[in-house]
Design an enzyme around this catalytic site. Structure first.
Site, PDB file in Angstrom:
ATOM      1  N   LYS A   1     -61.228 -31.227  31.150  1.00 50.11           N
ATOM      2  CA  LYS A   1     -61.054 -32.634  30.786  1.00 50.11           C
ATOM      3  C   LYS A   1     -62.406 -33.274  30.463  1.00 50.11           C
ATOM      4  CE  LYS A   1     -59.067 -36.605  30.094  1.00 50.11           C
ATOM      5  NZ  LYS A   1     -58.266 -37.313  31.101  1.00 50.11           N
TER       6      LYS A   1
ATOM      7  N   LYS B   1     -66.181 -44.363  33.314  1.00 52.60           N
ATOM      8  CA  LYS B   1     -66.115 -43.586  34.558  1.00 52.60           C
ATOM      9  C   LYS B   1     -66.091 -42.100  34.265  1.00 52.60           C
ATOM     10  CE  LYS B   1     -62.316 -42.483  36.080  1.00 52.60           C
ATOM     11  NZ  LYS B   1     -61.404 -41.303  35.994  1.00 52.60           N
TER      12      LYS B   1
END
Length: 297
Positions: A170, A238
């Site tokens: 990811k 983030k």
């Protein structure tokens, strides 16, 4: 199967509804009780804590914002670990630290609970359509046990390695998206500044080697100057922090990623944190002269 869904935001909410439509018994929990009302009306059972939810299901899906949030709902006070029965499977769809993922998998394994890190790509639309891409780290046999659940929410399910490999994959996805989004925003700004219709420019590039899903979807958002998430800029920031920290831990320079991360951080700093991260186009527009009129040279 009996499925527990923790986190009912723009990703977890549609996933839970799709599981209900597919006939699974669904239990839900969210930090804000009011967020569970629509799911109760749709037939889900609302539980009062992650621990209570875990006692009643075969598999738990988590979709929360950050590493600390995952740690809290899994191993914190009244967390999943306190109610988990041996044989439970936890599938974390959040995007968090690979290192933390491995520690969580070990802590759960001590209670005979299996964990898969299974972050997703495809955004809110993919969640609604049940067409998400799911990158899975963990044991293959555990993935096969819960595949019938994952096939409801995703269309491309790929086992990529042991615990943490899903999160690393990811991270690779996020750095590609961020850098491509930066390139698309610069291309649109160049066309605007040169007096070329960015709609025509984008249409031409969609048929060539410059094509990407980012150009197709986010490029349109940038041209329309409309940025409903999608994927919120503050969450993309983030994620980029996770990418850069992972690279730093490995002693690996990622200069393009670092530059793209700064555009995303700037967008958050300018108040765009709740908008889709394609809003970096507006940051670039603020830093450059107004476009020429068509025909100016």
């Amino acid at each position: 199967m009996k499925v527990g869904c923790i986190g009912l935001g723009i990703m977890g909410g549609p996933m839970a509804l799709n599981l209900l439509k597919a006939g699974h018994e669904v239990h839900v929990w969210a930090r804000r009780p009011e967020a569970t009302e629509a799911f109760k009306d749709a037939g889900a059972q609302v539980d009062t804590s992650p621990a209570k939810l875990a006692r009643q299901v075969d598999v738990v899906l988590t979709n929360v914002s950050d590493t600390r949030d995952v740690e809290q709902v899994l191993v914190g006070n009244n967390g999943v670990i306190e109610g988990a029965q041996p044989g439970l499977v936890v599938v974390d769809h959040s995007t968090i630290s690979p290192t933390a993922t491995r520690k969580l998998a070990t802590a759960l394994a001590d209670r005979d609970v299996d964990m898969l890190d299974a972050p997703v790509s495809g955004g809110q639309q993919g969640a609604k359509e049940g067409s998400l891409t799911i990158m899975v780290g963990g044991k293959v046999d555990v993935l096969e046990r819960v595949r019938p659940v994952l096939e409801v929410v995703g269309k491309c399910i790929t086992h990529v390695g042991d615990h943490g490999a899903g999160q690393i994959t990811k991270a690779c996805n996020q750095l590609i998206v961020a850098q491509t989004m930066t390139a698309v925003s610069e291309a649109i700004r160049l066309a605007e500044a040169a007096g070329v219709d960015p709609k025509a420019m984008r249409e031409a590039l969609l048929g060539g080697l410059g094509y990407s899903r980012v150009l197709e979807v986010h490029g349109q958002r940038m041209i329309n100057r409309s940025y409903p998430p999608g994927f919120k800029t503050r969450l993309h920031a983030k994620d980029m922090g996770i990418v850069l920290q992972t690279a730093a831990d490995l002693g690996l320079p990622l200069p393009g990623t670092a530059q793209a991360a700064q555009w995303i951080n700037a967008a958050v700093g300018q108040g765009y944190g709740e908008d889709d991260s394609a809003v970096i186009a507006e940051v670039l527009r603020r830093l450059t002269p107004p476009p020429k009129e068509a025909g100016d040279h």
